[in-house]
Design a protein around this motif. Structure first.
Motif, PDB file in Angstrom:
ATOM      1  N   VAL A 203       0.864  -1.178   0.000  1.00  0.00           N
ATOM      2  CA  VAL A 203       0.000   0.000   0.000  1.00  0.00           C
ATOM      3  C   VAL A 203       0.902   1.230   0.000  1.00  0.00           C
ATOM      4  O   VAL A 203       1.679   1.448   0.924  1.00  0.00           O
ATOM      5  N   ARG A 204       0.808   2.018  -1.048  1.00  0.00           N
ATOM      6  CA  ARG A 204       1.644   3.203  -1.152  1.00  0.00           C
ATOM      7  C   ARG A 204       1.098   4.327  -0.271  1.00  0.00           C
ATOM      8  O   ARG A 204      -0.107   4.416  -0.053  1.00  0.00           O
ATOM      9  N   GLY A 205       1.997   5.153   0.236  1.00  0.00           N
ATOM     10  CA  GLY A 205       1.611   6.213   1.153  1.00  0.00           C
ATOM     11  C   GLY A 205       1.624   7.581   0.504  1.00  0.00           C
ATOM     12  O   GLY A 205       1.869   7.737  -0.693  1.00  0.00           O
ATOM     13  N   GLU A 206       1.357   8.607   1.340  1.00  0.00           N
ATOM     14  CA  GLU A 206       1.245   9.972   0.840  1.00  0.00           C
ATOM     15  C   GLU A 206       2.558  10.520   0.296  1.00  0.00           C
ATOM     16  O   GLU A 206       2.559  11.499  -0.456  1.00  0.00           O
ATOM     17  N   GLN A 207       3.681   9.931   0.696  1.00  0.00           N
ATOM     18  CA  GLN A 207       4.962  10.437   0.220  1.00  0.00           C
ATOM     19  C   GLN A 207       5.375   9.836  -1.123  1.00  0.00           C
ATOM     20  O   GLN A 207       6.329  10.300  -1.743  1.00  0.00           O
ATOM     21  N   ASP A 208       4.670   8.804  -1.585  1.00  0.00           N
ATOM     22  CA  ASP A 208       5.018   8.185  -2.863  1.00  0.00           C
ATOM     23  C   ASP A 208       4.653   9.113  -4.020  1.00  0.00           C
ATOM     24  O   ASP A 208       3.590   9.737  -4.026  1.00  0.00           O
ATOM     25  N   GLN A 209       5.552   9.174  -4.991  1.00  0.00           N
ATOM     26  CA  GLN A 209       5.421  10.119  -6.093  1.00  0.00           C
ATOM     27  C   GLN A 209       4.994   9.432  -7.388  1.00  0.00           C
ATOM     28  O   GLN A 209       5.287   8.265  -7.613  1.00  0.00           O
ATOM     29  N   GLN A 210       4.300  10.197  -8.232  1.00  0.00           N
ATOM     30  CA  GLN A 210       4.085   9.746  -9.598  1.00  0.00           C
ATOM     31  C   GLN A 210       5.420   9.832 -10.335  1.00  0.00           C
ATOM     32  O   GLN A 210       6.229  10.716 -10.063  1.00  0.00           O
ATOM     33  N   GLN A 282      12.642   2.537  -3.340  1.00  0.00           N
ATOM     34  CA  GLN A 282      12.034   1.415  -4.056  1.00  0.00           C
ATOM     35  C   GLN A 282      12.672   0.086  -3.628  1.00  0.00           C
ATOM     36  O   GLN A 282      11.966  -0.900  -3.403  1.00  0.00           O
ATOM     37  N   LEU A 283      13.985   0.078  -3.511  1.00  0.00           N
ATOM     38  CA  LEU A 283      14.680  -1.152  -3.125  1.00  0.00           C
ATOM     39  C   LEU A 283      14.344  -1.562  -1.695  1.00  0.00           C
ATOM     40  O   LEU A 283      14.184  -2.749  -1.400  1.00  0.00           O
ATOM     41  N   LEU A 284      14.228  -0.598  -0.802  1.00  0.00           N
ATOM     42  CA  LEU A 284      13.893  -0.905   0.591  1.00  0.00           C
ATOM     43  C   LEU A 284      12.507  -1.520   0.706  1.00  0.00           C
ATOM     44  O   LEU A 284      12.271  -2.423   1.514  1.00  0.00           O
ATOM     45  N   LYS A 285      11.590  -1.026  -0.100  1.00  0.00           N
ATOM     46  CA  LYS A 285      10.199  -1.465   0.011  1.00  0.00           C
ATOM     47  C   LYS A 285       9.887  -2.701  -0.819  1.00  0.00           C
ATOM     48  O   LYS A 285       8.940  -3.421  -0.518  1.00  0.00           O
ATOM     49  N   GLN A 286      10.673  -2.932  -1.860  1.00  0.00           N
ATOM     50  CA  GLN A 286      10.299  -3.974  -2.804  1.00  0.00           C
ATOM     51  C   GLN A 286      11.272  -5.149  -2.875  1.00  0.00           C
ATOM     52  O   GLN A 286      10.999  -6.122  -3.580  1.00  0.00           O
ATOM     53  N   THR A 287      12.402  -5.071  -2.155  1.00  0.00           N
ATOM     54  CA  THR A 287      13.377  -6.159  -2.211  1.00  0.00           C
ATOM     55  C   THR A 287      13.836  -6.510  -0.794  1.00  0.00           C
ATOM     56  O   THR A 287      13.675  -5.717   0.136  1.00  0.00           O
ATOM     57  N   PRO A 288      14.437  -7.701  -0.623  1.00  0.00           N
ATOM     58  CA  PRO A 288      14.981  -8.076   0.687  1.00  0.00           C
ATOM     59  C   PRO A 288      16.415  -7.597   0.895  1.00  0.00           C
ATOM     60  O   PRO A 288      17.081  -7.997   1.852  1.00  0.00           O
ATOM     61  N   MET A 289      16.940  -6.752   0.026  1.00  0.00           N
ATOM     62  CA  MET A 289      18.314  -6.272   0.145  1.00  0.00           C
ATOM     63  C   MET A 289      18.534  -5.600   1.501  1.00  0.00           C
ATOM     64  O   MET A 289      17.652  -4.893   2.003  1.00  0.00           O
ATOM     65  N   SER A 290      19.705  -5.810   2.076  1.00  0.00           N
ATOM     66  CA  SER A 290      20.035  -5.160   3.340  1.00  0.00           C
ATOM     67  C   SER A 290      20.231  -3.666   3.113  1.00  0.00           C
ATOM     68  O   SER A 290      20.441  -3.210   1.981  1.00  0.00           O
ATOM     69  N   ARG A 322      11.783   0.458   6.099  1.00  0.00           N
ATOM     70  CA  ARG A 322      11.636  -0.979   5.849  1.00  0.00           C
ATOM     71  C   ARG A 322      10.596  -1.594   6.762  1.00  0.00           C
ATOM     72  O   ARG A 322       9.845  -2.494   6.362  1.00  0.00           O
ATOM     73  N   LEU A 323      10.500  -1.121   8.004  1.00  0.00           N
ATOM     74  CA  LEU A 323       9.536  -1.659   8.963  1.00  0.00           C
ATOM     75  C   LEU A 323       8.133  -1.113   8.754  1.00  0.00           C
ATOM     76  O   LEU A 323       7.195  -1.526   9.427  1.00  0.00           O
ATOM     77  N   GLY A 324       8.004  -0.136   7.848  1.00  0.00           N
ATOM     78  CA  GLY A 324       6.685   0.426   7.574  1.00  0.00           C
ATOM     79  C   GLY A 324       6.226   1.445   8.581  1.00  0.00           C
ATOM     80  O   GLY A 324       5.033   1.712   8.719  1.00  0.00           O
ATOM     81  N   ILE A 325       7.176   2.059   9.307  1.00  0.00           N
ATOM     82  CA  ILE A 325       6.829   3.096  10.271  1.00  0.00           C
ATOM     83  C   ILE A 325       6.785   4.420   9.548  1.00  0.00           C
ATOM     84  O   ILE A 325       7.732   4.793   8.871  1.00  0.00           O
ATOM     85  N   GLY A 326       5.703   5.152   9.673  1.00  0.00           N
ATOM     86  CA  GLY A 326       5.480   6.361   8.884  1.00  0.00           C
ATOM     87  C   GLY A 326       6.436   7.477   9.200  1.00  0.00           C
ATOM     88  O   GLY A 326       6.946   7.609  10.299  1.00  0.00           O
TER      89      GLY A 326
END
Length: 377
Positions: A203-210, A282-290, A322-326
């Motif tokens: 679920v994308r948040g208010e800070q996500d850009q077009q 994008q990488l933090l939210k969409q991949t398991p990369m450290s 990464r933890l989804g904290i706003g």
């Protein structure tokens, strides 16, 4: 398990939304806005939301893909709405009529919350209802809307929730906006349950850009600048120095800086940093990369430097992201007394004919589903 009459009476009245359809509205945006409401009712096992589609005269409205939608009612039917959402699409400057403006202004006078999807913001702006509000609209209309309505605080965000206005860009962005609104109303568990049902990974948040194509912003008048940005985008892991960039496109360092300031309103180094940080997000939210791997992949020489830059830009450290904290969000202003009263009394006023919301029919059909009432509220 079906809702008993007693339970129905003891439950809060559902919030009622009216979706105003403009000619050539985009069907995907309308569906993205309504489907989360349907699923919220199904998972809660009761009617949290009801909705009606509206047009000026109640006649069918043609979507941009040629399909026609027959609205539930005309705008002349008196409905006790909590929120009105304008559904726009192709050519909003041609679709918005004087009658739309007058009706929207009447809804604002009744202290109803207002919103839009795709290019519906154009109608609200034309009615003077977005002055001073942070506003999202599909990127294709950004330049034209800024020119036509300079008092509107336009943003390239996917959606914006500013006080009693909620505006969204097109495509599936309304789904994210509605999930965020539902989360505010009924908690994150319900919002997460809806996204799972729709197989919606994030679920994308208010800070996500077009992602606004730079060619759309600049046209074809600045080929050098377009070439420089393309070089930046292709070299995020190993950033190219500004002098080298200038040399590649045969301009001086001073000319390079002037181009960025004039057309992108920032320095070249700031723009390059923005590209790298956006990629990192994008990488933090969409991949398991450290976090260390993400920092390296986006051209940062150390994790502390990456974390510092990330926090300064997004208002949140990479670990919390990464933890989804706003992080930074637009503050939600509490509803006034008049708006609060509307939320408590959302029964349909007696129109000339019995009008049944699609929500009631959808909820009745959903009672046999395994997920019915699976998220207790």
């Amino acid at each position: 398990m079906a809702i008993t009459p007693d339970a129905s009476r003891s439950s809060p009245a559902p919030q009622t939304l009216g979706f105003l359809l403009l000619d050539n509205f985009t069907l995907i945006s309308l569906a993205s806005a309504i489907e989360p409401l349907r699923m919220a009712n199904q998972l809660a096992g009761r009617e949290l939301y009801r909705w009606y589609t509206l047009s000026l005269d109640g006649a069918p409205v043609r979507a941009s893909d040629g399909l026609q939608v027959t609205p539930d009612a005309s705008t002349a039917v008196p409905l006790a709405l909590d929120m009105v959402i304008v559904c726009g699409g192709v050519g909003p400057n041609r679709s918005v009529q004087r009658e739309h403006v007058i009706w929207l202004q009447s809804q604002a006078r009744l202290s109803r919350r207002l919103g839009s999807v795709c290019t519906g913001s154009w109608a609200l702006a034309k009615a003077g209802l977005l002055d001073g509000y942070e506003t999202s609209i599909h990127w294709e209309c950004l330049a034209a809307m800024q020119e036509a309505f300079p008092r509107v605080a336009l943003t390239t965000r996917l959606f914006s929730i500013d006080r009693d206005r909620a505006t969204s860009s097109g495509g599936t962005a309304p789904l994210d906006m509605m999930l965020n609104l539902i989360s505010r109303d009924h908690g994150r568990e319900l919002s997460a349950g809806i996204s799972e049902m729709f197989i919606y990974d994030r679920v994308r948040g208010e800070q996500d850009q077009q992602r606004v194509p730079l060619k759309h912003v600049l046209g074809t008048t600045q080929p050098k600048l377009l070439e420089i940005v393309a070089l930046m985008e292709a070299n995020l892991e190993e950033p190219i120095g500004l002098d080298e960039l200038a040399h590649y496109v045969d301009v001086s360092r001073r000319q390079l800086e002037r181009l960025f300031q004039k057309y992108l309103h920032c320095s070249p180094s700031r723009y390059y940093l923005k590209l790298r940080l956006t990629r990192a997000r994008q990488l933090l939210k969409q991949t398991p990369m450290s976090i260390i791997e993400v920092a390296s992949a986006c051209g940062f020489v150390s994790t502390p430097h990456f974390s510092k830059c990330y926090r300064e830009y997004f208002g949140i450290p990479p670990r919390d992201e990464r933890l989804g904290i706003g992080g930074k969000t637009t503050r939600s202003v509490p509803l006034g007394a008049e708006q609060g009263a509307l939320l408590k009394h959302t029964q349909v006023e007696a129109p000339s004919q019995d009008l049944v919301s699609s929500a009631v029919l959808a909820l009745a059909q959903a009672q046999g589903e395994p997920t019915y009432a699976s998220v207790p509220l």
